[in-house]
Design a protein around this motif. Structure first.
Motif, mmCIF file in Angstrom:
data_model
loop_
_atom_site.group_PDB
_atom_site.id
_atom_site.type_symbol
_atom_site.label_atom_id
_atom_site.label_comp_id
_atom_site.label_asym_id
_atom_site.label_seq_id
_atom_site.Cartn_x
_atom_site.Cartn_y
_atom_site.Cartn_z
ATOM 1 N N LYS A 1 -25.101 37.203 30.034
ATOM 2 C CA LYS A 1 -24.936 35.742 30.116
ATOM 3 C C LYS A 1 -25.916 35.122 29.189
ATOM 4 O O LYS A 1 -27.278 35.316 29.257
ATOM 5 C CB LYS A 1 -25.246 35.428 31.573
ATOM 6 C CG LYS A 1 -24.728 34.164 31.901
ATOM 7 C CD LYS A 1 -24.717 33.776 33.462
ATOM 8 C CE LYS A 1 -24.200 32.266 33.474
ATOM 9 N NZ LYS A 1 -24.922 31.802 35.043
ATOM 10 N N ILE A 2 -25.270 34.429 28.322
ATOM 11 C CA ILE A 2 -26.581 33.694 27.350
ATOM 12 C C ILE A 2 -26.113 32.117 27.188
ATOM 13 O O ILE A 2 -25.198 31.550 27.437
ATOM 14 C CB ILE A 2 -25.705 33.851 25.586
ATOM 15 C CG1 ILE A 2 -25.529 35.618 25.605
ATOM 16 C CG2 ILE A 2 -26.647 33.650 24.607
ATOM 17 C CD1 ILE A 2 -24.775 36.084 24.116
ATOM 18 N N GLY B 1 -29.089 32.617 35.813
ATOM 19 C CA GLY B 1 -28.878 34.101 35.644
ATOM 20 C C GLY B 1 -28.704 34.580 34.300
ATOM 21 O O GLY B 1 -28.047 35.200 34.086
ATOM 22 N N LEU B 2 -29.603 33.778 33.543
ATOM 23 C CA LEU B 2 -29.294 34.141 32.019
ATOM 24 C C LEU B 2 -30.020 35.349 31.621
ATOM 25 O O LEU B 2 -31.225 35.748 32.101
ATOM 26 C CB LEU B 2 -29.770 32.991 31.146
ATOM 27 C CG LEU B 2 -28.952 31.519 31.545
ATOM 28 C CD1 LEU B 2 -29.853 30.623 30.572
ATOM 29 C CD2 LEU B 2 -27.678 31.712 30.876
ATOM 30 N N ASP B 3 -29.388 35.998 30.577
ATOM 31 C CA ASP B 3 -30.050 37.204 30.052
ATOM 32 C C ASP B 3 -30.752 36.968 28.614
ATOM 33 O O ASP B 3 -31.680 37.675 28.088
ATOM 34 C CB ASP B 3 -29.035 38.192 29.795
ATOM 35 C CG ASP B 3 -28.564 38.717 31.075
ATOM 36 O OD1 ASP B 3 -29.023 39.194 31.919
ATOM 37 O OD2 ASP B 3 -27.121 38.240 31.212
ATOM 38 N N ALA B 4 -30.368 35.716 27.936
ATOM 39 C CA ALA B 4 -30.662 35.323 26.652
ATOM 40 C C ALA B 4 -30.471 34.021 26.355
ATOM 41 O O ALA B 4 -29.700 33.531 27.056
ATOM 42 C CB ALA B 4 -30.289 36.226 25.455
ATOM 43 N N LEU B 5 -31.258 33.357 25.588
ATOM 44 C CA LEU B 5 -31.052 32.010 25.295
ATOM 45 C C LEU B 5 -31.063 31.870 23.762
ATOM 46 O O LEU B 5 -32.218 32.527 23.116
ATOM 47 C CB LEU B 5 -32.401 30.998 25.719
ATOM 48 C CG LEU B 5 -32.165 29.587 25.326
ATOM 49 C CD1 LEU B 5 -30.983 28.885 26.067
ATOM 50 C CD2 LEU B 5 -33.445 29.026 25.533
ATOM 51 N N ILE B 6 -30.166 31.162 23.192
ATOM 52 C CA ILE B 6 -29.959 31.023 21.664
ATOM 53 C C ILE B 6 -30.370 29.604 21.435
ATOM 54 O O ILE B 6 -29.816 28.464 21.940
ATOM 55 C CB ILE B 6 -28.561 31.347 21.059
ATOM 56 C CG1 ILE B 6 -28.410 32.704 21.241
ATOM 57 C CG2 ILE B 6 -28.323 30.838 19.553
ATOM 58 C CD1 ILE B 6 -27.019 33.226 20.806
ATOM 59 N N ALA B 7 -31.858 29.235 20.923
ATOM 60 C CA ALA B 7 -31.787 27.872 20.695
ATOM 61 C C ALA B 7 -31.594 27.631 19.175
ATOM 62 O O ALA B 7 -32.123 28.281 18.136
ATOM 63 C CB ALA B 7 -33.506 27.847 20.978
ATOM 64 N N ILE B 8 -31.105 26.750 18.934
ATOM 65 C CA ILE B 8 -30.735 25.915 17.723
ATOM 66 C C ILE B 8 -31.578 24.833 17.275
ATOM 67 O O ILE B 8 -31.233 23.825 18.043
ATOM 68 C CB ILE B 8 -29.157 25.799 17.505
ATOM 69 C CG1 ILE B 8 -28.248 26.819 18.008
ATOM 70 C CG2 ILE B 8 -28.710 25.424 16.032
ATOM 71 C CD1 ILE B 8 -26.790 26.356 18.375
ATOM 72 N N GLY B 9 -32.360 24.856 16.327
ATOM 73 C CA GLY B 9 -33.404 23.776 15.933
ATOM 74 C C GLY B 9 -34.178 23.966 14.943
ATOM 75 O O GLY B 9 -34.224 24.853 14.046
#
Ligand code: F6P
Length: 346
Positions: free
Chosen positions: A2-3, A92-100
């Motif tokens: 879950k991303i 319940g996230l496994d990863a975060l994609i941060a766009i910045g």
């Protein structure tokens, strides 16, 4: 898997293309994607939105961001980092994609050090992030600014005026240099090199003595006069109040400059501030492709567990670079490209 995905800082053409690519690539992995609204605020306030392939259909060419954005700094409140980590677990996230850009990804690097599994995607029209040759959004901003300079050219020429065009670029003059070269500017002024007013006026006078009756000066909003160059406190600003990352709102250098040029050269001089026009609208094909490549690669990085890293363009390859390296120092304009621009001054 879950991303989570979020967009922070100023909006930028190509953000939606990245979101679409993340959702499509995650779907191919059988992973789920949750969007966090309005940058880091979405993680602090818990405003998730489930994203599926239907929801990202038709957004590839659309400017702005369907997730919204903000300049929220998770480190502004001492309790912010812990709250961000807690909410990440709650979702319940496994990863975060941060766009910045520098601020959003700077915060991502610090949160990674505290245990957040985060992957970065380099966004900014200013192109001032280290570790990547180009950020997405820059090409669109340069195209828009070049188009504006072309239009301003006709008035400059018809009215025998000096026209000063102010473009964005807080700490780096990438847009000014590229759009200036493409638009045939006679002088380009960037934050990296303090403005010498005598030299600027001499270049304009020299050009006019060669029979030219007009000149185009392109100036980045963060450029400073030589006698004032130094701290951010000496920049010409619209609003001295700072945002959560400590930045003042820039704007107005072109007005001050045009008055000074007119006074010294006696040529009628006008100014134009392009402002947010440079950040708006549909991304160029180049930015759509780059944003898509970044989105796909960042999703692969998340699945490979390559956290604390940013997808980056080096040559024509997308690679992973440490977020800490990408955000520790701003990427200022290459002397090599500025020297090319200088060949056409005056
Ligand atoms: O995204 C960076 C930037 O384009 C800077 O060049 C500019 O100073 C700033 O954004 C303006 O941001 P805002 O929309 O918050 O005024």
């Amino acid at each position: 898997m879950k991303i989570g995905v979020m967009t922070g800082g100023g909006d930028c053409p190509g953000l939606n293309a990245v979101i679409r690519a993340v959702v499509r690539k995650a779907d191919a992995f059988d992973s789920r994607v949750v969007g966090l609204r309005n940058g880091w605020k979405g993680l602090l306030d818990l405003s998730p939105v489930d994203l599926d392939t239907k929801m990202v259909s038709g957004i590839l060419h659309v400017g702005g961001t369907i997730l919204g954005t903000s300049r929220t700094n998770p480190f502004k409140d001492p309790a912010g980092p812990e709250k961000a980590l807690k909410n990440f677990r709650l979702l319940g996230l496994d990863a975060l994609i941060a766009i910045g850009g520098e601020d959003t990804l700077g915060a991502a690097a610090r949160l990674f050090a505290k245990g957040l599994p985060v992957v970065g995607v380099p966004k900014t029209i200013d192109n001032d992030l280290s570790g990547t040759d180009f950020t997405f959004g820059f090409d669109t901003a340069v195209s828009t600014a070049t188009d504006a300079i072309d239009r301003i050219h006709t008035t400059a020429e018809s009215h025998n005026r000096v026209m000063v065009v102010e473009v964005m670029g807080r700490h780096a003059g990438w847009i000014a240099t590229y759009a200036g070269i493409a638009g045939g500017a006679d002088v380009i002024l960037v934050p990296e090199i303090p403005i010498d007013l005598d030299e600027v006026c001499d270049m304009i006078l020299r050009r006019h003595s060669r029979g030219k009756s007009f000149s185009i000066v392109v100036v980045a909003e963060g450029a400073q006069f030589a006698e004032k160059a130094g701290s951010e406190g000496d920049l010409i600003v619209q609003e001295s109040q700072t945002d959560e990352f400590g930045h003042v709102r820039l704007g107005g250098i072109s007005q001050v400059l045009s008055k000074a040029i007119e006074k010294r050269t006696k040529f009628e001089t006008r100014f134009v501030v392009l402002g947010h026009i440079q950040r708006g609208g549909t991304p160029t094909a180049h930015d759509r492709v780059l944003a898509t490549r970044f989105g796909v690669f960042a999703t692969e990085m998340a699945h490979r567990g390559e956290f604390g890293q940013m997808a980056a363009l080096q040559g024509n390859r997308i690679v992973a670079v440490p977020l800490a390296d990408a955000t520790s120092k701003l990427k200022t304009v290459d002397t090599e490209i500025y020297d090319i621009a200088k060949e056409f001054f005056g």
